[in-house]
Design an enzyme around this catalytic site. Structure first.
Site, PDB file in Angstrom:
ATOM      1  N   ASP A   7       6.420  29.602  71.285  1.00 30.46           N
ATOM      2  CA  ASP A   7       6.500  31.057  71.418  1.00 30.46           C
ATOM      3  C   ASP A   7       5.490  31.794  70.527  1.00 30.46           C
ATOM      4  O   ASP A   7       5.674  32.956  70.194  1.00 30.46           O
ATOM      5  CB  ASP A   7       7.931  31.541  71.140  1.00 30.46           C
ATOM      6  CG  ASP A   7       8.414  31.125  69.767  1.00 30.46           C
ATOM      7  OD1 ASP A   7       7.670  30.396  69.077  1.00 30.46           O
ATOM      8  OD2 ASP A   7       9.528  31.524  69.383  1.00 30.46           O
ATOM      9  N   HIS A  51     -23.327  22.844  69.711  1.00 32.61           N
ATOM     10  CA  HIS A  51     -22.065  23.589  69.587  1.00 32.61           C
ATOM     11  C   HIS A  51     -21.091  22.904  68.636  1.00 32.61           C
ATOM     12  O   HIS A  51     -19.890  22.851  68.879  1.00 32.61           O
ATOM     13  CB  HIS A  51     -21.433  23.798  70.967  1.00 32.61           C
ATOM     14  CG  HIS A  51     -22.245  24.700  71.844  1.00 32.61           C
ATOM     15  ND1 HIS A  51     -22.167  24.695  73.205  1.00 32.61           N
ATOM     16  CD2 HIS A  51     -23.175  25.639  71.529  1.00 32.61           C
ATOM     17  CE1 HIS A  51     -23.009  25.596  73.709  1.00 32.61           C
ATOM     18  NE2 HIS A  51     -23.642  26.179  72.707  1.00 32.61           N
ATOM     19  N   ASP A  63     -24.328  29.272  62.210  1.00 30.52           N
ATOM     20  CA  ASP A  63     -24.405  30.225  63.322  1.00 30.52           C
ATOM     21  C   ASP A  63     -23.061  30.947  63.326  1.00 30.52           C
ATOM     22  O   ASP A  63     -22.047  30.366  63.726  1.00 30.52           O
ATOM     23  CB  ASP A  63     -24.661  29.483  64.634  1.00 30.52           C
ATOM     24  CG  ASP A  63     -24.849  30.418  65.826  1.00 30.52           C
ATOM     25  OD1 ASP A  63     -24.471  31.598  65.729  1.00 30.52           O
ATOM     26  OD2 ASP A  63     -25.363  29.952  66.860  1.00 30.52           O
ATOM     27  N   ASP A  81     -24.344  38.222  65.833  1.00 28.74           N
ATOM     28  CA  ASP A  81     -24.629  36.813  66.117  1.00 28.74           C
ATOM     29  C   ASP A  81     -25.865  36.416  65.322  1.00 28.74           C
ATOM     30  O   ASP A  81     -26.983  36.749  65.709  1.00 28.74           O
ATOM     31  CB  ASP A  81     -24.854  36.659  67.630  1.00 28.74           C
ATOM     32  CG  ASP A  81     -25.052  35.211  68.047  1.00 28.74           C
ATOM     33  OD1 ASP A  81     -24.970  34.322  67.188  1.00 28.74           O
ATOM     34  OD2 ASP A  81     -25.298  34.982  69.245  1.00 28.74           O
ATOM     35  N   HIS A 129     -32.688  24.719  74.502  1.00 27.35           N
ATOM     36  CA  HIS A 129     -32.010  25.936  74.972  1.00 27.35           C
ATOM     37  C   HIS A 129     -33.021  27.070  75.100  1.00 27.35           C
ATOM     38  O   HIS A 129     -34.173  26.933  74.710  1.00 27.35           O
ATOM     39  CB  HIS A 129     -30.847  26.318  74.052  1.00 27.35           C
ATOM     40  CG  HIS A 129     -31.224  26.560  72.610  1.00 27.35           C
ATOM     41  ND1 HIS A 129     -31.812  27.720  72.183  1.00 27.35           N
ATOM     42  CD2 HIS A 129     -31.079  25.778  71.511  1.00 27.35           C
ATOM     43  CE1 HIS A 129     -31.999  27.648  70.873  1.00 27.35           C
ATOM     44  NE2 HIS A 129     -31.575  26.482  70.435  1.00 27.35           N
ATOM     45  N   HIS A 180     -29.929  35.851  74.366  1.00 25.62           N
ATOM     46  CA  HIS A 180     -28.974  36.353  75.359  1.00 25.62           C
ATOM     47  C   HIS A 180     -28.673  37.800  75.023  1.00 25.62           C
ATOM     48  O   HIS A 180     -28.932  38.257  73.910  1.00 25.62           O
ATOM     49  CB  HIS A 180     -27.682  35.508  75.341  1.00 25.62           C
ATOM     50  CG  HIS A 180     -27.111  35.309  73.959  1.00 25.62           C
ATOM     51  ND1 HIS A 180     -26.326  36.242  73.321  1.00 25.62           N
ATOM     52  CD2 HIS A 180     -27.247  34.282  73.069  1.00 25.62           C
ATOM     53  CE1 HIS A 180     -25.992  35.795  72.124  1.00 25.62           C
ATOM     54  NE2 HIS A 180     -26.545  34.611  71.929  1.00 25.62           N
ATOM     55  N   HIS A 214     -22.028  36.657  74.387  1.00 25.52           N
ATOM     56  CA  HIS A 214     -22.964  36.502  75.505  1.00 25.52           C
ATOM     57  C   HIS A 214     -22.639  37.649  76.453  1.00 25.52           C
ATOM     58  O   HIS A 214     -21.773  37.538  77.302  1.00 25.52           O
ATOM     59  CB  HIS A 214     -22.802  35.142  76.193  1.00 25.52           C
ATOM     60  CG  HIS A 214     -23.134  34.000  75.270  1.00 25.52           C
ATOM     61  ND1 HIS A 214     -22.711  32.722  75.479  1.00 25.52           N
ATOM     62  CD2 HIS A 214     -23.854  33.966  74.121  1.00 25.52           C
ATOM     63  CE1 HIS A 214     -23.161  31.943  74.501  1.00 25.52           C
ATOM     64  NE2 HIS A 214     -23.855  32.681  73.663  1.00 25.52           N
ATOM     65  N   GLU A 271     -33.483  33.587  69.135  1.00 29.16           N
ATOM     66  CA  GLU A 271     -32.993  32.426  68.409  1.00 29.16           C
ATOM     67  C   GLU A 271     -33.645  31.110  68.804  1.00 29.16           C
ATOM     68  O   GLU A 271     -32.999  30.225  69.346  1.00 29.16           O
ATOM     69  CB  GLU A 271     -31.469  32.316  68.581  1.00 29.16           C
ATOM     70  CG  GLU A 271     -30.987  32.430  70.022  1.00 29.16           C
ATOM     71  CD  GLU A 271     -29.465  32.231  70.130  1.00 29.16           C
ATOM     72  OE1 GLU A 271     -28.965  31.255  69.569  1.00 29.16           O
ATOM     73  OE2 GLU A 271     -28.800  33.065  70.786  1.00 29.16           O
ATOM     74  N   TYR A 299     -34.520  20.692  67.000  1.00 34.13           N
ATOM     75  CA  TYR A 299     -33.447  19.745  66.668  1.00 34.13           C
ATOM     76  C   TYR A 299     -33.987  18.334  66.838  1.00 34.13           C
ATOM     77  O   TYR A 299     -34.364  17.942  67.943  1.00 34.13           O
ATOM     78  CB  TYR A 299     -32.238  19.974  67.586  1.00 34.13           C
ATOM     79  CG  TYR A 299     -31.899  21.443  67.717  1.00 34.13           C
ATOM     80  CD1 TYR A 299     -31.035  22.060  66.803  1.00 34.13           C
ATOM     81  CD2 TYR A 299     -32.487  22.229  68.706  1.00 34.13           C
ATOM     82  CE1 TYR A 299     -30.758  23.414  66.895  1.00 34.13           C
ATOM     83  CE2 TYR A 299     -32.218  23.585  68.810  1.00 34.13           C
ATOM     84  CZ  TYR A 299     -31.360  24.171  67.903  1.00 34.13           C
ATOM     85  OH  TYR A 299     -31.094  25.514  67.994  1.00 34.13           O
ATOM     86  N   ARG A 331     -32.250  26.431  63.407  1.00 36.07           N
ATOM     87  CA  ARG A 331     -32.270  27.574  64.330  1.00 36.07           C
ATOM     88  C   ARG A 331     -32.287  28.829  63.464  1.00 36.07           C
ATOM     89  O   ARG A 331     -31.664  28.858  62.396  1.00 36.07           O
ATOM     90  CB  ARG A 331     -31.044  27.566  65.253  1.00 36.07           C
ATOM     91  CG  ARG A 331     -31.002  28.753  66.231  1.00 36.07           C
ATOM     92  CD  ARG A 331     -30.019  28.567  67.395  1.00 36.07           C
ATOM     93  NE  ARG A 331     -28.634  28.460  66.984  1.00 36.07           N
ATOM     94  CZ  ARG A 331     -27.929  27.338  66.949  1.00 36.07           C
ATOM     95  NH1 ARG A 331     -28.498  26.193  67.312  1.00 36.07           N
ATOM     96  NH2 ARG A 331     -26.678  27.322  66.556  1.00 36.07           N
ATOM     97  N   GLU A 350     -31.782  32.987  64.026  1.00 29.91           N
ATOM     98  CA  GLU A 350     -31.335  33.936  65.055  1.00 29.91           C
ATOM     99  C   GLU A 350     -31.103  35.318  64.465  1.00 29.91           C
ATOM    100  O   GLU A 350     -30.413  35.472  63.461  1.00 29.91           O
ATOM    101  CB  GLU A 350     -30.023  33.443  65.679  1.00 29.91           C
ATOM    102  CG  GLU A 350     -29.397  34.431  66.656  1.00 29.91           C
ATOM    103  CD  GLU A 350     -28.145  33.877  67.318  1.00 29.91           C
ATOM    104  OE1 GLU A 350     -27.433  33.088  66.660  1.00 29.91           O
ATOM    105  OE2 GLU A 350     -27.883  34.240  68.472  1.00 29.91           O
TER     106      GLU A 350
HETATM  107 MN    MN Z   1     -26.588  33.526  69.914  1.00 33.83          MN
END
Ligand code: MN
Length: 441
Positions: A39, A245, A262, A273, A352, A356, A363, A386, A390, A407, A409
């Site tokens: 619950d 991710h 990130d 972001d 990638h 975005h 996103h 970004e 890698y 990365r 960004e």
């Molecule tokens: Mn992003």
């Protein structure tokens, strides 16, 4: 901006939606409460489209916007939970229809318990129903059920809607261009996330766990009134940064490794972001320096390409050209820049795209192509930039590069003059990062 002025902003957005509804009715439900286990529920988050048009944060609410009601007038209607003093003791304040009508500037409001009874009346004689199609099967079934109830009355001369349209087609385009009120909230979301990254860099040290750094981020988000992270933070040390991710955030930080973070927060409904990558011990190695400077140069080129009149794809191509030249110079790729872009050999290290749209959703809503062509950037659009790099262990990659994931960004607003980087205050150059981290000792 006063509360009254804010509510006027939402009303004007509904007016703009009305302008685009030709002979139709828009019906937009907010998000359901989502059970977590037994619950307990996940913290409630409204639907972004619904919120964009209402500013109303309670669950169990439906917005109805009618271009022409039975009296021939436009009408903005909210269905919401009734006042319930008993429930409010347990769950907290709710506006109820009367107070919501006044505060949120609707023409009329009704208890949500009357939705099922009233929707067939509202849908009668409307030609098109604008809603979110396919987002929730239960909602699709509800809409169909109401339309069928209208159909049952056709012998009395009532006509049935014959077209179902996705309201997101209109709203995505509206949400793509941020207004002044949104920009105030977005700037604050960006500022809080910048402070969180600064704090995380200050606390990073070999021997700590990734989640301890995540805790510093969340501390800063909440301390400054952000609701929560805008998405699950990625706090990835060493090889973990090569998992795009990665969200386990449970490994120990090692001296000599990089840490990729990130993370952004949600403030007033809006996401920031940011990604920063820095050495856990405060000093880049020579190899890390080369790789980092390459990604930073790619990001500089991409940000420079964010200009009104350029297309969505220009920043990505700018970043890609710099990265691929760098991969050649470092001996990671062999051949010409054009050849490597053509063969996509670079995707071993950069798989990638470069950004975005950003807004209520991390996103965010908005089309990237129109009529098959990348869309033109215009003032008021907000995007991330970004690029990354890698490098996983592989036979054809010199091993001194292995297990570095980088990365960088930032959140970039398209302006009439060019662009504005909203997250520029998070340390980014090698000198800025090393100086900021040196002070932590
Ligand atoms: Mn992003």
């Amino acid at each position: 901006m006063s509360n009254k002025e804010q509510m006027q902003v939402y009303r004007e957005r509904r007016n703009r939606l009305l302008d685009q509804l030709t002979h139709g009715i828009a019906v937009i439900a907010t998000a359901p409460m989502r059970p977590r286990n037994r619950d307990s529920y996940y913290p409630y988050r409204f639907d972004s489209y619904f919120y964009y048009l209402t500013g109303f944060e309670e669950p169990e609410a439906v917005l109805v916007v009618v271009a022409e009601n039975q009296q021939g007038n436009a009408e903005q209607i909210l269905f919401c939970r009734d006042k319930n003093l008993e429930r409010e003791i347990w769950d907290g304040f709710r506006y109820g229809p009367d107070a919501a009508c006044e505060r949120f500037k609707f023409d009329s409001t009704y208890p949500i318990s009357r939705l099922d009874e009233m929707m067939p009346k509202l849908l009668a004689n409307q030609s098109t129903v604008y809603t979110m199609i396919g987002q929730d099967p239960a909602w699709d079934a509800q809409i169909t059920g109401w339309v069928n109830r209208v159909r049952e009355q056709t012998r009395s001369g009532i006509t049935v809607p014959d077209t179902l349209a996705d309201v997101r087609k209109i709203l995505d385009e509206m949400r793509l261009f941020k207004d002044e009120y949104e920009l105030t909230l977005i700037r604050q979301a960006a500022k809080i996330a910048v402070d969180a990254h600064r704090r995380a860099m200050k606390h990073a040290n070999p021997g700590l766990f990734e989640y301890e750094i995540e805790a510093e981020l969340i501390h800063e988000f909440r301390r400054q009134g952000a609701l929560a992270p805008a998405y699950t933070p990625i706090v990835a040390g060493g090889a973990n940064a090569c998992v795009l991710h990665y969200i386990e955030n449970n490994m120990r930080l090692q001296s000599g490794d990089l840490l990729l973070i990130d993370a952004g927060c949600e403030y007033g409904g809006y996401a920031s972001d940011i990604t920063r990558t820095f050495p856990i011990n405060g000093r880049f190695t020579a190899v890390q320096r080369d790789l980092y400077q390459l990604v930073l140069s790619a990001q500089d080129a991409a940000i420079e390409a964010v200009q009104p009149g350029h297309t969505w794809d220009n920043p990505h191509q700018a970043a890609l050209t710099v990265l691929v030249q760098g991969f050649i110079d470092l001996g990671l790729c062999q051949g010409s820049v054009e050849g490597i872009i053509e063969s996509e050999d670079y995707k071993r290290f950069y798989m990638h795209r470069t950004g975005h749209w950003l807004g209520l959703d991390v996103h965010d809503a908005g089309e990237y192509k129109q009529a098959g062509a990348w869309r033109e950037l215009k003032p008021g659009m907000l995007l991330t930039v970004e690029p990354g790099c890698y490098i996983r262990p592989a036979d054809n990659v010199p091993n001194h590069f292995w297990n570095n994931g980088i990365r960088i960004e930032d959140d970039v607003l398209v302006t009439a003059e060019g662009h504005e980087v909203l997250t520029a205050a998070a340390p980014k150059t090698i000198v800025e990062i090393e100086e900021w981290m040196y002070e932590r000792r």
